[in-house]
Write a protein that holds these residues in place. Structure first.
Motif, PDB file in Angstrom:
ATOM      1  N   LEU A  19       0.840  -1.192   0.000  1.00 19.23           N
ATOM      2  CA  LEU A  19       0.000   0.000   0.000  1.00 19.23           C
ATOM      3  C   LEU A  19       0.874   1.241   0.000  1.00 19.23           C
ATOM      4  CD1 LEU A  19      -2.823   1.327   0.213  1.00 19.23           C
ATOM      5  CD2 LEU A  19      -2.645   1.073   2.689  1.00 19.23           C
ATOM      6  N   VAL A  20       0.610   2.141  -0.958  1.00 20.40           N
ATOM      7  CA  VAL A  20       1.292   3.432  -1.021  1.00 20.40           C
ATOM      8  C   VAL A  20       0.264   4.485  -0.622  1.00 20.40           C
ATOM      9  CG1 VAL A  20       2.512   5.087  -2.482  1.00 20.40           C
ATOM     10  CG2 VAL A  20       2.823   2.623  -2.853  1.00 20.40           C
ATOM     11  N   ALA A  21       0.549   5.193   0.461  1.00 20.61           N
ATOM     12  CA  ALA A  21      -0.377   6.203   0.991  1.00 20.61           C
ATOM     13  C   ALA A  21       0.247   7.577   0.795  1.00 20.61           C
ATOM     14  CB  ALA A  21      -0.640   5.937   2.473  1.00 20.61           C
ATOM     15  N   LEU A  22      -0.361   8.375  -0.067  1.00 24.38           N
ATOM     16  CA  LEU A  22       0.182   9.693  -0.393  1.00 24.38           C
ATOM     17  C   LEU A  22      -0.716  10.783   0.179  1.00 24.38           C
ATOM     18  CD1 LEU A  22       1.018   8.901  -4.109  1.00 24.38           C
ATOM     19  CD2 LEU A  22       2.613   8.952  -2.178  1.00 24.38           C
ATOM     20  N   GLY A  23      -0.095  11.814   0.705  1.00 25.62           N
ATOM     21  CA  GLY A  23      -0.861  12.911   1.295  1.00 25.62           C
ATOM     22  C   GLY A  23      -0.920  12.743   2.797  1.00 25.62           C
ATOM     23  N   ASN A  24      -2.090  12.536   3.308  1.00 19.12           N
ATOM     24  CA  ASN A  24      -2.271  12.323   4.741  1.00 19.12           C
ATOM     25  C   ASN A  24      -1.603  13.393   5.595  1.00 19.12           C
ATOM     26  OD1 ASN A  24      -3.793   9.864   4.554  1.00 19.12           O
ATOM     27  ND2 ASN A  24      -1.924   8.923   3.863  1.00 19.12           N
ATOM     28  N   PRO A  25      -2.053  14.622   5.662  1.00 13.67           N
ATOM     29  CA  PRO A  25      -3.425  14.939   5.351  1.00 13.67           C
ATOM     30  C   PRO A  25      -3.728  15.187   3.879  1.00 13.67           C
ATOM     31  CG  PRO A  25      -2.399  16.762   6.516  1.00 13.67           C
ATOM     32  CD  PRO A  25      -1.395  15.656   6.462  1.00 13.67           C
ATOM     33  N   HIS A  26      -3.041  16.071   3.169  1.00  9.16           N
ATOM     34  CA  HIS A  26      -3.431  16.354   1.783  1.00  9.16           C
ATOM     35  C   HIS A  26      -2.224  16.639   0.911  1.00  9.16           C
ATOM     36  CE1 HIS A  26      -7.433  17.516   3.608  1.00  9.16           C
ATOM     37  NE2 HIS A  26      -7.759  16.650   2.685  1.00  9.16           N
ATOM     38  N   LEU A  27      -2.280  16.128  -0.317  1.00  4.63           N
ATOM     39  CA  LEU A  27      -1.285  16.506  -1.316  1.00  4.63           C
ATOM     40  C   LEU A  27      -1.591  17.923  -1.798  1.00  4.63           C
ATOM     41  CD1 LEU A  27      -1.134  13.343  -3.626  1.00  4.63           C
ATOM     42  CD2 LEU A  27       0.631  14.126  -2.032  1.00  4.63           C
ATOM     43  N   SER A  28      -0.550  18.669  -2.073  1.00  2.00           N
ATOM     44  CA  SER A  28      -0.721  19.991  -2.675  1.00  2.00           C
ATOM     45  C   SER A  28      -0.824  19.823  -4.191  1.00  2.00           C
ATOM     46  CB  SER A  28       0.494  20.866  -2.355  1.00  2.00           C
ATOM     47  OG  SER A  28       1.650  20.346  -3.019  1.00  2.00           O
ATOM     48  N   PHE A  29      -1.234  20.885  -4.876  1.00  2.00           N
ATOM     49  CA  PHE A  29      -1.312  20.802  -6.335  1.00  2.00           C
ATOM     50  C   PHE A  29       0.066  20.551  -6.929  1.00  2.00           C
ATOM     51  CE2 PHE A  29      -1.114  22.601 -10.613  1.00  2.00           C
ATOM     52  CZ  PHE A  29      -2.069  21.805 -11.228  1.00  2.00           C
ATOM     53  N   SER A  30       1.108  21.184  -6.382  1.00  2.00           N
ATOM     54  CA  SER A  30       2.453  20.974  -6.933  1.00  2.00           C
ATOM     55  C   SER A  30       2.910  19.530  -6.726  1.00  2.00           C
ATOM     56  CB  SER A  30       3.466  21.959  -6.344  1.00  2.00           C
ATOM     57  OG  SER A  30       3.630  21.754  -4.965  1.00  2.00           O
ATOM     58  N   GLU A  31       2.517  18.898  -5.614  1.00  2.00           N
ATOM     59  CA  GLU A  31       2.841  17.482  -5.412  1.00  2.00           C
ATOM     60  C   GLU A  31       2.086  16.606  -6.417  1.00  2.00           C
ATOM     61  OE1 GLU A  31       3.816  16.869  -0.714  1.00  2.00           O
ATOM     62  OE2 GLU A  31       1.777  17.514  -1.222  1.00  2.00           O
ATOM     63  N   VAL A  32       0.819  16.937  -6.671  1.00  2.00           N
ATOM     64  CA  VAL A  32       0.030  16.196  -7.660  1.00  2.00           C
ATOM     65  C   VAL A  32       0.674  16.330  -9.041  1.00  2.00           C
ATOM     66  CG1 VAL A  32      -2.195  16.122  -8.864  1.00  2.00           C
ATOM     67  CG2 VAL A  32      -2.136  16.334  -6.372  1.00  2.00           C
ATOM     68  N   GLU A  33       1.112  17.542  -9.358  1.00  2.00           N
ATOM     69  CA  GLU A  33       1.768  17.801 -10.637  1.00  2.00           C
ATOM     70  C   GLU A  33       3.047  16.967 -10.770  1.00  2.00           C
ATOM     71  OE1 GLU A  33       1.978  21.955 -13.002  1.00  2.00           O
ATOM     72  OE2 GLU A  33       2.984  21.959 -11.047  1.00  2.00           O
ATOM     73  N   SER A  34       3.864  16.950  -9.716  1.00  2.00           N
ATOM     74  CA  SER A  34       5.099  16.157  -9.715  1.00  2.00           C
ATOM     75  C   SER A  34       4.798  14.671  -9.833  1.00  2.00           C
ATOM     76  CB  SER A  34       5.896  16.395  -8.426  1.00  2.00           C
ATOM     77  OG  SER A  34       6.302  17.726  -8.327  1.00  2.00           O
ATOM     78  N   LEU A  35       3.816  14.226  -9.081  1.00  2.00           N
ATOM     79  CA  LEU A  35       3.427  12.823  -9.095  1.00  2.00           C
ATOM     80  C   LEU A  35       2.961  12.396 -10.489  1.00  2.00           C
ATOM     81  CD1 LEU A  35       3.041  10.332  -7.266  1.00  2.00           C
ATOM     82  CD2 LEU A  35       0.729  11.169  -6.800  1.00  2.00           C
ATOM     83  N   ALA A  36       2.142  13.231 -11.132  1.00  2.00           N
ATOM     84  CA  ALA A  36       1.658  12.927 -12.479  1.00  2.00           C
ATOM     85  C   ALA A  36       2.823  12.836 -13.468  1.00  2.00           C
ATOM     86  CB  ALA A  36       0.639  13.983 -12.931  1.00  2.00           C
ATOM     87  N   ALA A  37       3.803  13.721 -13.326  1.00  2.00           N
ATOM     88  CA  ALA A  37       4.975  13.679 -14.206  1.00  2.00           C
ATOM     89  C   ALA A  37       5.755  12.381 -13.989  1.00  2.00           C
ATOM     90  CB  ALA A  37       5.863  14.891 -13.956  1.00  2.00           C
ATOM     91  N   MET A  38       5.867  11.944 -12.734  1.00  2.00           N
ATOM     92  CA  MET A  38       6.617  10.716 -12.425  1.00  2.00           C
ATOM     93  C   MET A  38       5.923   9.470 -12.969  1.00  2.00           C
ATOM     94  SD  MET A  38       7.791  11.304  -8.495  1.00  2.00           S
ATOM     95  CE  MET A  38       8.377  12.904  -7.972  1.00  2.00           C
ATOM     96  N   VAL A  39       4.610   9.367 -12.793  1.00  2.00           N
ATOM     97  CA  VAL A  39       3.919   8.149 -13.217  1.00  2.00           C
ATOM     98  C   VAL A  39       3.615   8.160 -14.716  1.00  2.00           C
ATOM     99  CG1 VAL A  39       2.918   7.814 -10.925  1.00  2.00           C
ATOM    100  CG2 VAL A  39       1.527   8.851 -12.728  1.00  2.00           C
ATOM    101  N   GLY A  40       3.547   9.355 -15.303  1.00  2.00           N
ATOM    102  CA  GLY A  40       3.250   9.454 -16.722  1.00  2.00           C
ATOM    103  C   GLY A  40       4.483   9.504 -17.587  1.00  2.00           C
ATOM    104  N   GLY A  41       5.631   9.410 -16.979  1.00  2.00           N
ATOM    105  CA  GLY A  41       6.883   9.587 -17.711  1.00  2.00           C
ATOM    106  C   GLY A  41       7.451   8.334 -18.336  1.00  2.00           C
ATOM    107  N   GLY A  42       6.653   7.290 -18.457  1.00  2.00           N
ATOM    108  CA  GLY A  42       7.144   6.092 -19.126  1.00  2.00           C
ATOM    109  C   GLY A  42       8.034   5.205 -18.275  1.00  2.00           C
ATOM    110  N   GLY A  43       7.968   5.333 -16.979  1.00  2.00           N
ATOM    111  CA  GLY A  43       8.818   4.531 -16.101  1.00  2.00           C
ATOM    112  C   GLY A  43       8.266   3.165 -15.768  1.00  2.00           C
TER     113      GLY A  43
END
Length: 145
Positions: A19-43
């Motif tokens: 289980l990967v738990a991200l945020g807790n309490p909350h992700l910021s928009f910049s964290e969401v942006e970074s996360l999307a770049a990491m998972v969408g980057g073909g890795g």
């Protein structure tokens, strides 16, 4: 010295993550942006035995949807929880991901600290890492070294 604190003594596979738990309490928009770049980057794809759950405010989720990041994250396999922190769910709401997890990795220092007491189950392990380490764990099912 530092870190650890789970008192584990080796034996068995202590690096597996389910289980990967991200945020807790909350992700910021910049964290969401970074996360999307990491998972969408073909890795690579998310490991089939790992759940990835992100907590974020409804406002940040709306921003992420407008920017296309929510779709990228959903396609990777990220599930979203809005406007609440797992720390607040406790035993009031049945929460299967946390109740069935053996090892959780989180980018939240707060949650890394409180999760063992909230789960209160023998053998449950919590690991802490940055976003990149959490994404690596989501892909491989193993905690980064």
């Amino acid at each position: 010295g530092g870190g650890g604190g789970d008192g584990g003594s080796g034996g068995g596979d202590c690096s597996g993550v389910d289980l990967v738990a991200l945020g807790n309490p909350h992700l910021s928009f910049s964290e969401v942006e970074s996360l999307a770049a990491m998972v969408g980057g073909g890795g690579g794809a998310k490991h089939r035995d790992v759940r990835v759950i992100a907590t974020l405010s409804r406002f940040v989720l709306e921003q992420a949807e407008a920017a296309g990041h929510a779709l990228t994250l959903s396609e990777f396999g990220v599930e979203f929880i809005n406007d609440t922190c797992w720390c607040m769910l406790g035993d009031v709401v049945p929460f299967p991901p946390i109740q069935s997890a053996r090892t959780l990795i989180t980018n939240s220092g707060k949650y890394a600290h409180y999760a063992p007491g909230l789960v209160n189950r023998s053998g449950f392990k919590v690991r802490y890492s940055g976003l990149a380490g959490c994404v690596a764990a989501a892909r491989t099912g193993r905690a980064p070294p």
